[in-house]
Design a protein around this motif. Structure first.
Motif, short mmCIF file in Angstrom:
data_model
loop_
_atom_site.label_atom_id
_atom_site.label_comp_id
_atom_site.label_asym_id
_atom_site.label_seq_id
_atom_site.Cartn_x
_atom_site.Cartn_y
_atom_site.Cartn_z
N THR A 255 -8.89 34.75 78.57
CA THR A 255 -9.54 35.81 77.78
C THR A 255 -10.61 35.26 76.82
OG1 THR A 255 -7.94 35.82 75.96
CG2 THR A 255 -7.43 37.20 77.86
N ARG B 18 15.46 44.67 71.80
CA ARG B 18 15.25 44.66 73.27
C ARG B 18 16.38 45.40 73.98
NH1 ARG B 18 13.74 39.38 73.96
NH2 ARG B 18 11.76 40.30 73.32
N GLU C 96 -1.10 36.11 69.43
CA GLU C 96 -1.78 37.26 68.82
C GLU C 96 -3.30 37.11 68.90
OE1 GLU C 96 -2.36 38.09 64.89
OE2 GLU C 96 -1.80 36.15 64.12
N1 Z5A Z 1 7.58 38.49 68.65
C1 Z5A Z 1 8.47 37.44 68.65
O1 Z5A Z 1 8.34 36.52 67.83
N2 Z5A Z 1 9.50 37.43 69.55
C2 Z5A Z 1 9.70 38.43 70.45
O2 Z5A Z 1 10.66 38.39 71.23
C3 Z5A Z 1 8.76 39.52 70.44
C4 Z5A Z 1 7.72 39.51 69.54
C5 Z5A Z 1 8.93 40.65 71.41
C6 Z5A Z 1 4.43 41.38 67.11
O3 Z5A Z 1 3.72 41.35 68.28
C7 Z5A Z 1 4.96 40.03 66.74
O4 Z5A Z 1 6.28 39.85 67.24
C8 Z5A Z 1 4.16 38.88 67.30
C9 Z5A Z 1 5.14 38.06 68.15
C10 Z5A Z 1 6.48 38.51 67.66
N3 Z5A Z 1 3.75 38.12 66.18
N4 Z5A Z 1 2.72 37.46 66.15
N5 Z5A Z 1 1.85 36.85 66.02
P1 Z5A Z 1 2.49 42.30 68.54
O5 Z5A Z 1 2.21 42.17 70.00
O6 Z5A Z 1 2.75 43.65 68.05
O7 Z5A Z 1 1.32 41.71 67.62
P2 Z5A Z 1 0.18 40.70 67.97
O8 Z5A Z 1 0.60 39.54 68.76
O9 Z5A Z 1 -0.43 40.40 66.67
O10 Z5A Z 1 -0.75 41.48 68.99
P3 Z5A Z 1 -1.87 42.48 68.71
O11 Z5A Z 1 -2.08 42.74 67.28
O12 Z5A Z 1 -1.52 43.68 69.51
O13 Z5A Z 1 -3.11 41.66 69.26
P4 Z5A Z 1 -3.68 41.69 70.73
O14 Z5A Z 1 -3.23 42.95 71.38
O15 Z5A Z 1 -3.36 40.46 71.48
O16 Z5A Z 1 -5.21 41.68 70.50
P5 Z5A Z 1 -6.23 42.95 70.43
O17 Z5A Z 1 -5.86 43.82 69.25
O18 Z5A Z 1 -6.36 43.60 71.74
O19 Z5A Z 1 -7.57 42.14 70.18
C11 Z5A Z 1 -7.80 41.47 68.96
C12 Z5A Z 1 -9.31 41.61 68.61
O20 Z5A Z 1 -10.07 40.87 69.59
C13 Z5A Z 1 -9.83 43.04 68.67
O21 Z5A Z 1 -10.78 43.18 67.66
C14 Z5A Z 1 -10.50 43.13 70.05
O22 Z5A Z 1 -11.56 44.04 70.07
C15 Z5A Z 1 -11.01 41.71 70.23
N6 Z5A Z 1 -11.03 41.26 71.64
C16 Z5A Z 1 -10.05 41.40 72.56
N7 Z5A Z 1 -10.41 40.84 73.74
C17 Z5A Z 1 -11.65 40.33 73.54
C18 Z5A Z 1 -12.57 39.62 74.38
N8 Z5A Z 1 -12.26 39.31 75.66
N9 Z5A Z 1 -13.74 39.24 73.85
C19 Z5A Z 1 -14.06 39.53 72.55
N10 Z5A Z 1 -13.24 40.20 71.72
C20 Z5A Z 1 -12.05 40.60 72.20
#
Ligand code: Z5A
Length: 209
Positions: free
Chosen positions: A187, A75, A13
């Motif tokens: 990243t 899934r 995450e």
């Molecule tokens: N899970 C599981 O256990 N088993 C499974 O089979 C499946 C899932 C399918 C939900 O996933 C949960 O389910 C997850 C795994 C489990 N649990 N955890 N942990 P999810 O994908 O819905 O939730 P998440 O992993 O928390 O992902 P997310 O919230 O969507 O985060 P992200 O997409 O990876 O990050 P983001 O929102 O794009 O970025 C986070 C912040 O960083 C945001 O403020 C961005 O502006 C910033 N950011 C992004 N990239 C950069 C860079 N390069 N520089 C600076 N700042 C950045």
């Protein structure tokens, strides 16, 4: 009609999946392909209900096996009701997480045996595997540092640093074991640099299509 391409995006995450999927999809659409964007757990109404149970029900312990089976129940719904029909209609599918998440979180993180996970995967989606898996990678402290700037953590997000370190290590091992399917993108760099890599990858996929 040709089957579309199946792309999954993985990582711990906060690595930036949501921040990069938009660019990925936009590029494929600009090349004239229809794209289904979906996520796991979730993607269909019933699978989204399962997601809510998994993420937000803190009133009852969820054993690791129940967690695994709920992930695969969701899934199965997404594969049969969304992904397969879209691919068969010639669409591209971009899925935010898929079975590699179960391997990394329930296998690497929770310690469930990989052969059990692979067996359930075989049962649920058989020969359907992503054509390409983009693993967005950053050290745990970087990714969690970014994620922590958001709202209240859900049930899985409340896990400790060591849990996410095991999840990341498992992802990197999976990528090493299947270099033809995985593309690992660092990243820790600026979002612009990461998105540039994502766009290059799409161009490569489109030119091979
Ligand atoms: N899970 C599981 O256990 N088993 C499974 O089979 C499946 C899932 C399918 C939900 O996933 C949960 O389910 C997850 C795994 C489990 N649990 N955890 N942990 P999810 O994908 O819905 O939730 P998440 O992993 O928390 O992902 P997310 O919230 O969507 O985060 P992200 O997409 O990876 O990050 P983001 O929102 O794009 O970025 C986070 C912040 O960083 C945001 O403020 C961005 O502006 C910033 N950011 C992004 N990239 C950069 C860079 N390069 N520089 C600076 N700042 C950045």
């Amino acid at each position: 009609m040709n089957r579309g391409r199946f792309i999954t995006v993985e990582g711990i995450e906060g690595v930036g999946k949501s921040s990069n999927i938009g660019v990925l999809v936009e590029h494929i659409e600009q090349a004239g392909f229809e794209v289904l964007t979906t996520r796991e757990p979730g993607g269909t109404p019933l699978a989204e209900d399962i997601r809510n149970l998994l993420m937000h029900r803190g009133d009852e312990t969820i054993p690791e096996i129940a967690e695994l089976l709920l992930m695969f129940a969701a899934r199965s719904l997404n594969v049969n009701n969304n992904i397969k029909p879209a691919l068969e209609a010639g669409k591209w599918v971009v899925c935010d997480r898929f079975t590699d998440s179960s391997r990394a979180y329930q296998g690497g993180g929770r310690g469930l045996p990989m052969e059990v996970i692979n067996h359930v995967a075989d049962w649920v989606h058989g020969e359907l595997w992503p054509d390409v898996t983009i693993l967005l990678d950053a050290p745990v402290e970087v990714a969690l540092g970014r994620a922590n700037h958001r709202g209240a953590p859900d049930r899985i997000e409340r896990e400790k640093h060591e849990f996410f370190a095991r999840v990341r290590e498992c992802y990197l091992n999976l990528a090493n074991a299947e270099p033809d399917r995985f593309v690992v993108i660092d990243t820790t760099r600026s979002l612009e640099d990461v998105q540039a890599d994502v766009m290059l990858l799409v161009q490569r996929l489109l030119s091979n299509n």
